[in-house]
Design a protein around this motif. Structure first.
Motif, PDB file in Angstrom:
ATOM      1  N   GLY A   1      -5.353   3.094 -11.960  1.00 17.77           N
ATOM      2  CA  GLY A   1      -5.189   1.788 -12.604  1.00 17.77           C
ATOM      3  C   GLY A   1      -5.713   1.798 -14.024  1.00 17.77           C
ATOM      4  N   ASN A   2      -6.778   2.519 -14.277  1.00 23.20           N
ATOM      5  CA  ASN A   2      -7.361   2.556 -15.623  1.00 23.20           C
ATOM      6  C   ASN A   2      -6.640   3.536 -16.532  1.00 23.20           C
TER       7      ASN A   2
ATOM      8  N   TYR B   1       0.154   4.958  -3.501  1.00 28.39           N
ATOM      9  CA  TYR B   1      -0.787   5.453  -4.521  1.00 28.39           C
ATOM     10  C   TYR B   1      -0.989   6.962  -4.368  1.00 28.39           C
TER      11      TYR B   1
ATOM     12  N   PHE C   1      -6.261  -5.680  -9.891  1.00 27.75           N
ATOM     13  CA  PHE C   1      -5.910  -4.381  -9.315  1.00 27.75           C
ATOM     14  C   PHE C   1      -6.990  -3.347  -9.631  1.00 27.75           C
ATOM     15  N   THR C   2      -7.388  -3.306 -10.893  1.00 24.17           N
ATOM     16  CA  THR C   2      -8.307  -2.253 -11.301  1.00 24.17           C
ATOM     17  C   THR C   2      -9.686  -2.410 -10.650  1.00 24.17           C
TER      18      THR C   2
ATOM     19  N   SER D   1     -10.160  -3.203  -7.663  1.00 21.07           N
ATOM     20  CA  SER D   1      -9.953  -2.953  -6.223  1.00 21.07           C
ATOM     21  C   SER D   1     -10.272  -4.185  -5.369  1.00 21.07           C
TER      22      SER D   1
ATOM     23  N   SER E   1     -10.952   6.596  -6.034  1.00 22.98           N
ATOM     24  CA  SER E   1     -10.346   5.319  -5.631  1.00 22.98           C
ATOM     25  C   SER E   1      -9.690   5.460  -4.269  1.00 22.98           C
ATOM     26  N   GLY E   2      -9.038   6.596  -4.072  1.00 26.90           N
ATOM     27  CA  GLY E   2      -8.339   6.829  -2.811  1.00 26.90           C
ATOM     28  C   GLY E   2      -9.278   6.764  -1.614  1.00 26.90           C
TER      29      GLY E   2
ATOM     30  N   SER F   1     -11.965   5.143  -1.410  1.00 26.81           N
ATOM     31  CA  SER F   1     -12.463   3.771  -1.192  1.00 26.81           C
ATOM     32  C   SER F   1     -11.442   2.947  -0.412  1.00 26.81           C
ATOM     33  N   VAL F   2     -10.174   3.189  -0.699  1.00 26.72           N
ATOM     34  CA  VAL F   2      -9.163   2.390   0.002  1.00 26.72           C
ATOM     35  C   VAL F   2      -9.027   2.854   1.460  1.00 26.72           C
TER      36      VAL F   2
HETATM   37  N1  PFF Z   1      -9.205   0.338  -8.817  1.00 19.97           N
HETATM   38  C1  PFF Z   1      -8.161   1.201  -8.407  1.00 19.97           C
HETATM   39  C2  PFF Z   1      -7.423   1.700  -9.597  1.00 19.97           C
HETATM   40  O1  PFF Z   1      -7.609   1.127 -10.670  1.00 19.97           O
HETATM   41  O2  PFF Z   1      -6.677   2.644  -9.519  1.00 19.97           O
HETATM   42  C3  PFF Z   1      -7.325   0.408  -7.491  1.00 19.97           C
HETATM   43  C4  PFF Z   1      -6.998   1.160  -6.296  1.00 19.97           C
HETATM   44  C5  PFF Z   1      -5.710   1.364  -6.005  1.00 19.97           C
HETATM   45  C6  PFF Z   1      -7.961   1.686  -5.504  1.00 19.97           C
HETATM   46  C7  PFF Z   1      -5.368   2.101  -4.961  1.00 19.97           C
HETATM   47  C8  PFF Z   1      -7.624   2.444  -4.435  1.00 19.97           C
HETATM   48  C9  PFF Z   1      -6.320   2.656  -4.185  1.00 19.97           C
HETATM   49  F1  PFF Z   1      -5.973   3.429  -3.182  1.00 19.97           F
END
Ligand code: PFF
Length: 433
Positions: free
Chosen positions: A26-27, A102, A219-220, A222, A313-314, A316-317
């Motif tokens: 996302g960033n 993702y 989104f960013t 999470s 990030s992955g 964490s989800v």
């Molecule tokens: N904060 C994450 C990002 O900016 O990419 C958002 C996110 C998306 C987290 C998908 C985890 C994920 F699987």
């Protein structure tokens, strides 16, 4: 079961892991191209305003509900009211659906890491990228490899898996990003890119752009995918989370701005377009790498940077659904993760193929990949956040002053939680649909 729940080994471990969740594709991938499509500096100004005000509230709220209930998503909602159980279940379901698209991008990144050494042999990057994603087998294998890496970390648990990985990858990510920013700033005409980023043109402000900035900010961070609620549930009672929320937002925004500074000066230096959309990172940047000296190394570092961000990030989800399955069905993390691997593969494989073999298979006129992105980003994430804000604001009647010392600030939190954030989320959904 509750007594056996893990908790963070230190405040640092929690913060770095939460920042790891926030700082992702996302960033580095999404933020620069959304900014490129929405007028540059003015988008950045609106984005900073929104992320530091409106987004603060649901982020604090989600972590707080986790910390308060000390349960996974379904249990957390259930302990507020049994009838809310279903709303709680939407969070890990959203997590699974997000992972399913993702992680495909995670697979693409692995391909670019493997290929980066041979960049200079490619003559047309656009063609290379579309040929690659259309293949029937290779991208699928890479998606599964990326999924396996994240599942493996998650299965190892909070301390040895999630914390340990974030403690290594986040500093590495910061170092690589700093290095690439310097490389980009030293290119000729880098100042044009900086002007594009930091000299706002106020005439370009419009509703579409404001809502795009808000969507990107949610989104960013999470928010709404169950990750933060679950992470919050591992926070010990004596910890103050308000300060952590500031730190998370500040760090996430800094990473996004640095990603912009890494990308835009390079793009302008080579007279390329900043608004090329999702291909910015996979088509435009490789074109640049092939033209600078030491480009192979720069490319390799850049895609390692992306991979680190995607992994933290992955995982964490995945933690949201993993905790839910483990605690609800009272099974081990390893079994829960195996189940998750199968579930996500079932959705991710057709989604990966939706660029090639399954191109014609449309859901509401969208490819499977685009549909998953649309469904989660525009519907499920805002909806989950909306429900949680309404539950906290109107049902539990959570008051800002239980969390925040400053009275005026606590008052703003109350108004935001009950009215402003729900209205913003509803607008976001209407706009998205
Ligand atoms: N904060 C994450 C990002 O900016 O990419 C958002 C996110 C998306 C987290 C998908 C985890 C994920 F699987």
């Amino acid at each position: 079961m509750e007594e056996n729940r893990p908790s963070w080994t230190s405040r640092y471990a929690f913060i770095i892991t939460a920042i790891g969740s926030a700082v992702g594709l996302g960033n580095i991938w999404r933020f620069p191209y959304i900014m490129g499509q929405n007028g540059g500096a003015i988008f950045l100004a609106v984005y900073i305003l929104l992320i530091s005000t409106i987004c603060f509230i649901p982020l604090l709220n989600e972590l707080y509900i986790g910390k308060l209930t000390k349960k996974e998503c379904v249990g957390a909602y259930e302990s507020i009211n049994k009838n809310f159980r279903f709303l709680g279940a939407l969070n890990p379901i959203t997590g699974i659906l997000i992972a399913s698209f993702y992680f495909i991008v995670g697979g693409w990144i692995i391909n670019y890491i493997l290929k980066s050494v041979f960049y200079s042999n490619i003559s047309d990057y656009g063609e290379y990228f579309s040929n690659f994603i259309e293949q029937p087998v290779y991208p699928v294998l890479l998606t599964l490899l990326f999924l396996f890496i994240c599942i493996f970390v998650t299965a190892r648990g909070i301390k040895n898996g999630i914390e340990a990985t974030n403690k290594i990858l986040m500093p590495l990510l910061a170092i690589i990003l700093a290095f690439l920013v310097i490389v980009s700033l030293r290119l000729p005409n880098a100042n044009i890119g900086l002007e594009y980023m930091f000299k706002p043109d106020f005439t370009k402000i419009n509703t579409h752009m404001v809502l795009a900035a808000l969507g990107q900010a949610f989104f960013t961070l999470s928010i709404g995918m169950g990750a933060l609620l679950t992470y919050g549930s591992y926070i010990k009672d004596d910890k103050n989370i308000v300060k952590s929320v500031y730190t998370i937002i500040l760090s996430d925004t800094t990473f996004a701005i640095l990603a912009g500074i890494m990308i835009f000066p390079a793009v302008f230096s080579f007279n390329l377009e900043p608004n090329s959309g999702a291909g910015l990172v996979f088509v435009t940047l490789p074109k640049i790498f092939s033209q600078i000296s030491g480009g192979n190394i720069v490319a390799l570092l850049f895609f390692i940077l992306l991979l680190c961000a995607a992994i933290t990030s992955g995982i964490s989800v995945l933690e949201g659904p993993c905790a839910t399955i483990t605690e609800r069905f009272k099974i081990s993390r390893i079994k829960a993760c195996t189940l998750l691997f199968i579930l996500i593969s079932i959705i991710a494989i057709p989604a990966t193929l939706s660029f090639g073999m399954l191109k014609g298979c449309l859901i509401f006129n969208k490819s499977i990949f685009d549909f998953l992105d649309f469904l989660t980003s525009n519907v499920m994430l805002p909806l989950n956040t909306l429900f949680l804000c309404l539950i906290s604001g109107w049902y539990i009647k959570l008051k800002g002053n239980t969390l925040i010392k400053n009275k005026a600030f606590a008052f703003c939190f109350d108004i935001g939680l009950k009215f402003i954030v729900p209205i913003a989320l509803i607008l976001l959904m209407i706009f998205g649909l």
